[in-house]
Design a protein around this motif. Sequence first.
Motif, mmCIF file in Angstrom:
data_model
loop_
_atom_site.group_PDB
_atom_site.id
_atom_site.type_symbol
_atom_site.label_atom_id
_atom_site.label_comp_id
_atom_site.label_asym_id
_atom_site.label_seq_id
_atom_site.Cartn_x
_atom_site.Cartn_y
_atom_site.Cartn_z
ATOM 1 N N TYR A 186 0.666 -1.253 0.033
ATOM 2 C CA TYR A 186 0.176 0.154 0.085
ATOM 3 C C TYR A 186 0.786 1.213 -0.088
ATOM 4 N N GLU A 187 2.220 0.990 -0.175
ATOM 5 C CA GLU A 187 3.141 2.338 -0.337
ATOM 6 C C GLU A 187 3.260 2.462 -1.939
ATOM 7 N N THR A 188 3.451 3.781 -2.131
ATOM 8 C CA THR A 188 3.241 4.234 -3.547
ATOM 9 C C THR A 188 4.476 5.392 -3.791
ATOM 10 N N LEU A 189 5.029 5.275 -5.089
ATOM 11 C CA LEU A 189 5.991 5.927 -5.530
ATOM 12 C C LEU A 189 5.728 6.726 -6.866
ATOM 13 N N VAL A 190 5.835 7.942 -7.199
ATOM 14 C CA VAL A 190 5.671 8.407 -8.437
ATOM 15 C C VAL A 190 6.882 8.839 -8.993
ATOM 16 N N VAL A 191 7.066 8.022 -10.108
ATOM 17 C CA VAL A 191 8.436 8.078 -11.071
ATOM 18 C C VAL A 191 8.164 9.110 -12.075
ATOM 19 N N PRO A 192 9.004 10.271 -11.887
ATOM 20 C CA PRO A 192 8.781 11.175 -13.157
ATOM 21 C C PRO A 192 8.960 10.724 -14.292
ATOM 22 N N ALA A 193 8.286 11.719 -15.303
ATOM 23 C CA ALA A 193 8.620 10.909 -16.568
ATOM 24 C C ALA A 193 10.002 11.218 -17.328
ATOM 25 N N ALA A 194 10.592 12.356 -16.820
ATOM 26 C CA ALA A 194 12.248 12.337 -17.207
ATOM 27 C C ALA A 194 13.096 11.161 -16.579
ATOM 28 N N VAL A 195 12.447 10.306 -15.965
ATOM 29 C CA VAL A 195 13.304 9.031 -15.773
ATOM 30 C C VAL A 195 13.186 8.356 -17.247
ATOM 31 N N ASP A 196 14.350 7.937 -17.525
ATOM 32 C CA ASP A 196 14.559 7.229 -18.950
ATOM 33 C C ASP A 196 14.102 5.803 -18.652
ATOM 34 N N ALA A 197 14.580 5.252 -17.747
ATOM 35 C CA ALA A 197 14.417 3.725 -17.319
ATOM 36 C C ALA A 197 14.432 3.456 -15.984
ATOM 37 N N TYR A 198 13.796 2.626 -15.434
ATOM 38 C CA TYR A 198 13.741 1.937 -13.964
ATOM 39 C C TYR A 198 13.168 0.529 -14.024
ATOM 40 N N GLU A 199 13.495 -0.150 -12.980
ATOM 41 C CA GLU A 199 13.045 -1.414 -12.864
ATOM 42 C C GLU A 199 12.216 -1.693 -11.582
ATOM 43 N N ILE A 200 11.175 -2.665 -11.673
ATOM 44 C CA ILE A 200 10.402 -3.005 -10.546
ATOM 45 C C ILE A 200 10.771 -4.590 -10.114
#
Length: 310
Positions: A282-296
């Motif tokens: 139930y925790e949340t993160l907002v990844v900005p559009a300017a992040v080119d790539a990330y991993e979950i």
Amino acid sequence: MLQHVRPIRPAPAPSIRPWAGTRLGGAGAQVGELWLAGPDSLVATDSGDRTLDSLAAELREALVGSRGMALLGPRFPLLAKLIDASDWLSLQVHPDDALALDLYGPGAVGKTEAWLVIDADPTGQLVTGPADDVPEEALRDAIAAGTASHRHCHRRPAIPGETLLIRAGTLHAIGPGTFVYEIEQPSDLTFRISDWGRPTGRTLHVAEALRALRPALHAEPAGSGFRLDGGSLEVPEFRLELPDLTSPVHRHPGGHSCEIVTAIAGTLQVAAVGWSETLAPYETLVVPAAVDAYEIAGPADGIACVGSLA
């Protein structure tokens, strides 16, 4: 794109409701809604608490992306929350963008939303449109008279893992024993049709509801078993994905849209060059559009929701 742009952790905002269940706050807490990320969500910054909307106004495309700027300009373009009900929520309908604009002027947006049923009691139900045997005229007469009831509604079981699309104009309600993740347009425009005869003292929005209602619409099934048909639910207003966590999931915002990542089951690791974040359920993160790539990454039986713009 900037790989080192850091993600944003909005503070969850609990909403106390008399119909609340116990999944979000424990017995007696009455937390019926938990707002995860939306325009008014607060974020701790070096200069004090800021809303996501104010950050969007400052960061613009770097936060909301090219799609966000095209849809709403420098405003935070999504709303995600959890709803835990021990009683029926009001029977309601949301306006579309055109009606929101007509009623409330520039800047107002309607509300199309999607529900992921996280959990439900065996008797949990949802209202997903008008009853099949109720003519439109009879439904509208009941709404106008303040007598709309369950007999005017199509009810279906709330099934854990099922996803439903609720387009603006759809008659709907969430029933007791149901726990839902909701992604939607960044609007709180809700027209209440009925509180089921309870003496709540809340205003009903009869005239607005009659204008917003589209009786031909029903909730549209979009997936089951915590998987989405076709891999994602995409409408002009948003995209919802439930990535398969049996292996690390590679995401590429690439300037198109911010992404709201929420852990539903299991602990998630969300990481890119220069940063790594852990999300408990139930925790949340907002990844900005300017992040080119990330991993979950998470356990194979974990569940994550990713909301973005299509």
